[in-house]
Design a protein around this motif. Structure first.
Motif, PDB file in Angstrom:
ATOM      1  N   TYR A 120       0.827  -1.198   0.000  1.00  0.00           N
ATOM      2  CA  TYR A 120       0.000   0.000   0.000  1.00  0.00           C
ATOM      3  C   TYR A 120       0.865   1.254   0.000  1.00  0.00           C
ATOM      4  CZ  TYR A 120      -3.726  -3.217   1.277  1.00  0.00           C
ATOM      5  OH  TYR A 120      -4.625  -4.249   1.281  1.00  0.00           O
ATOM      6  N   SER A 121       0.414   2.266  -0.704  1.00  0.00           N
ATOM      7  CA  SER A 121       1.102   3.563  -0.734  1.00  0.00           C
ATOM      8  C   SER A 121       0.446   4.482   0.301  1.00  0.00           C
ATOM      9  CB  SER A 121       0.970   4.200  -2.119  1.00  0.00           C
ATOM     10  OG  SER A 121      -0.374   4.549  -2.378  1.00  0.00           O
ATOM     11  N   GLN A 122       1.053   5.627   0.511  1.00  0.00           N
ATOM     12  CA  GLN A 122       0.447   6.610   1.414  1.00  0.00           C
ATOM     13  C   GLN A 122      -0.886   7.084   0.846  1.00  0.00           C
ATOM     14  OE1 GLN A 122       1.599   7.459   4.538  1.00  0.00           O
ATOM     15  NE2 GLN A 122      -0.460   8.338   4.657  1.00  0.00           N
ATOM     16  N   ARG A 123      -0.995   7.178  -0.478  1.00  0.00           N
ATOM     17  CA  ARG A 123      -2.275   7.553  -1.105  1.00  0.00           C
ATOM     18  C   ARG A 123      -3.345   6.508  -0.781  1.00  0.00           C
ATOM     19  NH1 ARG A 123      -3.492  11.107  -4.845  1.00  0.00           N
ATOM     20  NH2 ARG A 123      -1.381  11.295  -5.647  1.00  0.00           N
ATOM     21  N   ASP A 124      -2.975   5.223  -0.835  1.00  0.00           N
ATOM     22  CA  ASP A 124      -3.918   4.156  -0.476  1.00  0.00           C
ATOM     23  C   ASP A 124      -4.379   4.305   0.969  1.00  0.00           C
ATOM     24  OD1 ASP A 124      -3.729   2.894  -3.011  1.00  0.00           O
ATOM     25  OD2 ASP A 124      -1.991   1.715  -2.348  1.00  0.00           O
ATOM     26  N   ILE A 125      -3.444   4.586   1.860  1.00  0.00           N
ATOM     27  CA  ILE A 125      -3.772   4.734   3.279  1.00  0.00           C
ATOM     28  C   ILE A 125      -4.726   5.903   3.480  1.00  0.00           C
ATOM     29  CG2 ILE A 125      -2.818   5.316   5.555  1.00  0.00           C
ATOM     30  CD1 ILE A 125      -0.339   3.653   4.773  1.00  0.00           C
ATOM     31  N   ASP A 126      -4.475   7.004   2.812  1.00  0.00           N
ATOM     32  CA  ASP A 126      -5.363   8.157   2.925  1.00  0.00           C
ATOM     33  C   ASP A 126      -6.757   7.843   2.384  1.00  0.00           C
ATOM     34  OD1 ASP A 126      -3.338   9.590   4.118  1.00  0.00           O
ATOM     35  OD2 ASP A 126      -2.810  10.711   2.307  1.00  0.00           O
ATOM     36  N   LYS A 127      -6.808   7.065   1.312  1.00  0.00           N
ATOM     37  CA  LYS A 127      -8.098   6.671   0.750  1.00  0.00           C
ATOM     38  C   LYS A 127      -8.843   5.750   1.718  1.00  0.00           C
ATOM     39  CE  LYS A 127     -10.105   5.113  -3.608  1.00  0.00           C
ATOM     40  NZ  LYS A 127      -9.807   4.657  -4.972  1.00  0.00           N
ATOM     41  N   ILE A 128      -8.115   4.853   2.358  1.00  0.00           N
ATOM     42  CA  ILE A 128      -8.721   3.955   3.343  1.00  0.00           C
ATOM     43  C   ILE A 128      -9.248   4.764   4.530  1.00  0.00           C
ATOM     44  CG2 ILE A 128      -8.290   2.052   4.952  1.00  0.00           C
ATOM     45  CD1 ILE A 128      -6.129   1.119   2.831  1.00  0.00           C
ATOM     46  N   LYS A 129      -8.507   5.788   4.943  1.00  0.00           N
ATOM     47  CA  LYS A 129      -8.985   6.662   6.021  1.00  0.00           C
ATOM     48  C   LYS A 129     -10.301   7.321   5.630  1.00  0.00           C
ATOM     49  CE  LYS A 129      -4.507   7.870   8.058  1.00  0.00           C
ATOM     50  NZ  LYS A 129      -3.536   8.978   8.257  1.00  0.00           N
ATOM     51  N   THR A 130     -10.415   7.737   4.385  1.00  0.00           N
ATOM     52  CA  THR A 130     -11.659   8.330   3.899  1.00  0.00           C
ATOM     53  C   THR A 130     -12.787   7.310   3.948  1.00  0.00           C
ATOM     54  OG1 THR A 130     -10.451   9.841   2.454  1.00  0.00           O
ATOM     55  CG2 THR A 130     -12.771   9.441   1.913  1.00  0.00           C
ATOM     56  N   ILE A 131     -12.500   6.094   3.515  1.00  0.00           N
ATOM     57  CA  ILE A 131     -13.501   5.017   3.552  1.00  0.00           C
ATOM     58  C   ILE A 131     -13.954   4.781   4.980  1.00  0.00           C
ATOM     59  CG2 ILE A 131     -13.886   2.548   3.167  1.00  0.00           C
ATOM     60  CD1 ILE A 131     -11.841   2.807   0.805  1.00  0.00           C
ATOM     61  N   LEU A 132     -13.001   4.720   5.901  1.00  0.00           N
ATOM     62  CA  LEU A 132     -13.341   4.486   7.306  1.00  0.00           C
ATOM     63  C   LEU A 132     -14.174   5.640   7.866  1.00  0.00           C
ATOM     64  CD1 LEU A 132      -9.957   3.013   8.568  1.00  0.00           C
ATOM     65  CD2 LEU A 132     -12.110   1.776   8.216  1.00  0.00           C
ATOM     66  N   ARG A 133     -13.843   6.865   7.495  1.00  0.00           N
ATOM     67  CA  ARG A 133     -14.600   8.025   7.955  1.00  0.00           C
ATOM     68  C   ARG A 133     -16.042   7.947   7.446  1.00  0.00           C
ATOM     69  NH1 ARG A 133     -11.602  12.002   5.702  1.00  0.00           N
ATOM     70  NH2 ARG A 133      -9.842  11.250   6.885  1.00  0.00           N
ATOM     71  N   LEU A 134     -16.189   7.577   6.175  1.00  0.00           N
ATOM     72  CA  LEU A 134     -17.530   7.477   5.604  1.00  0.00           C
ATOM     73  C   LEU A 134     -18.344   6.371   6.258  1.00  0.00           C
ATOM     74  CD1 LEU A 134     -16.655   7.963   1.820  1.00  0.00           C
ATOM     75  CD2 LEU A 134     -18.075   9.493   3.209  1.00  0.00           C
ATOM     76  N   THR A 135     -17.722   5.225   6.473  1.00  0.00           N
ATOM     77  CA  THR A 135     -18.463   4.089   7.025  1.00  0.00           C
ATOM     78  C   THR A 135     -18.696   4.231   8.526  1.00  0.00           C
ATOM     79  OG1 THR A 135     -16.411   2.806   7.247  1.00  0.00           O
ATOM     80  CG2 THR A 135     -17.737   2.452   5.258  1.00  0.00           C
ATOM     81  N   ARG A 136     -17.679   4.594   9.263  1.00  0.00           N
ATOM     82  CA  ARG A 136     -17.796   4.656  10.732  1.00  0.00           C
ATOM     83  C   ARG A 136     -18.516   5.905  11.206  1.00  0.00           C
ATOM     84  NH1 ARG A 136     -11.671   2.884  12.514  1.00  0.00           N
ATOM     85  NH2 ARG A 136     -11.888   0.670  12.052  1.00  0.00           N
ATOM     86  N   ASP A 137     -18.105   7.052  10.706  1.00  0.00           N
ATOM     87  CA  ASP A 137     -18.636   8.318  11.216  1.00  0.00           C
ATOM     88  C   ASP A 137     -19.955   8.719  10.576  1.00  0.00           C
ATOM     89  OD1 ASP A 137     -16.299   8.356  12.687  1.00  0.00           O
ATOM     90  OD2 ASP A 137     -15.297   9.829  11.408  1.00  0.00           O
ATOM     91  N   LEU A 138     -20.122   8.393   9.295  1.00  0.00           N
ATOM     92  CA  LEU A 138     -21.310   8.846   8.578  1.00  0.00           C
ATOM     93  C   LEU A 138     -22.304   7.721   8.280  1.00  0.00           C
ATOM     94  CD1 LEU A 138     -19.576  11.324   6.115  1.00  0.00           C
ATOM     95  CD2 LEU A 138     -20.754  11.840   8.260  1.00  0.00           C
ATOM     96  N   GLY A 139     -21.927   6.473   8.565  1.00  0.00           N
ATOM     97  CA  GLY A 139     -22.844   5.355   8.389  1.00  0.00           C
ATOM     98  C   GLY A 139     -23.116   4.978   6.941  1.00  0.00           C
ATOM     99  N   VAL A 140     -22.199   5.322   6.048  1.00  0.00           N
ATOM    100  CA  VAL A 140     -22.381   5.002   4.635  1.00  0.00           C
ATOM    101  C   VAL A 140     -21.973   3.541   4.402  1.00  0.00           C
ATOM    102  CG1 VAL A 140     -21.674   5.601   2.279  1.00  0.00           C
ATOM    103  CG2 VAL A 140     -21.883   7.394   4.015  1.00  0.00           C
ATOM    104  N   ASN A 141     -22.783   2.794   3.650  1.00  0.00           N
ATOM    105  CA  ASN A 141     -22.393   1.416   3.340  1.00  0.00           C
ATOM    106  C   ASN A 141     -21.369   1.409   2.207  1.00  0.00           C
ATOM    107  OD1 ASN A 141     -23.783   1.643   0.891  1.00  0.00           O
ATOM    108  ND2 ASN A 141     -25.612   0.615   1.670  1.00  0.00           N
ATOM    109  N   LEU A 142     -20.793   0.244   1.917  1.00  0.00           N
ATOM    110  CA  LEU A 142     -19.701   0.178   0.938  1.00  0.00           C
ATOM    111  C   LEU A 142     -20.147   0.548  -0.478  1.00  0.00           C
ATOM    112  CD1 LEU A 142     -17.617  -2.897   2.150  1.00  0.00           C
ATOM    113  CD2 LEU A 142     -17.250  -0.464   2.578  1.00  0.00           C
ATOM    114  N   ALA A 143     -21.390   0.245  -0.814  1.00  0.00           N
ATOM    115  CA  ALA A 143     -21.902   0.656  -2.129  1.00  0.00           C
ATOM    116  C   ALA A 143     -21.958   2.182  -2.203  1.00  0.00           C
ATOM    117  CB  ALA A 143     -23.280   0.056  -2.385  1.00  0.00           C
ATOM    118  N   GLY A 144     -22.379   2.816  -1.125  1.00  0.00           N
ATOM    119  CA  GLY A 144     -22.408   4.270  -1.069  1.00  0.00           C
ATOM    120  C   GLY A 144     -21.016   4.868  -1.103  1.00  0.00           C
TER     121      GLY A 144
END
Length: 125
Positions: free
Chosen positions: A46-70
């Motif tokens: 994984y690159s740092q860009r990948d890690i930042d993208k994963i952080k965004t995914i986690l923020r969307l799923t954990r904090d905002l309740g968005v499912n993976l399709a969203g």
């Protein structure tokens, strides 16, 4: 020092950094949300860009309740907006060059975009 896009982190390291299970990263890859690099031995890197993208995914799923399709839709829209921003900035720069040529303004004029604000810097002769 490694570049932002250079894949250097093993899946176990990324999982530990982000405090998630490696299986979660594999699921994100299966869903097409991330695409880590691979070694010749097929190990994920994984690159740092990948890690930042994963952080965004986690923020969307954990904090905002968005499912993976969203999340997939949000990420695709963000990528498209980034492309359009880049295209718009390129068009602005081309227009500024044309205006400078027509008005006889020095080619030292520089226009750069920061966020939604434009900063204009004139080179002094």
């Amino acid at each position: 020092m490694y570049s932002y896009d250079e894949p250097v982190y093993l899946i176990s390291v990324v999982a530990k950094i982000l405090n998630i299970h490696p299986q979660t990263l594999r699921q994100y890859e299966r869903e097409g949300l991330i695409e880590p690099g691979r070694t010749d031995g097929k190990m994920r890197l994984y690159s740092q860009r990948d890690i930042d993208k994963i952080k965004t995914i986690l923020r969307l799923t954990r904090d905002l309740g968005v499912n993976l399709a969203g999340v997939d839709i949000v990420l695709r829209l963000k990528e498209r907006l980034d492309e359009m921003d880049n295209e718009l900035e390129e068009l602005r720069q081309n227009l500024e060059k044309i205006r400078c040529q027509e008005d006889g303004i020095s080619k030292g004029s520089i226009v750069t975009k920061r966020s939604s604000y434009e900063i204009i810097v004139f080179k002094e002769d």
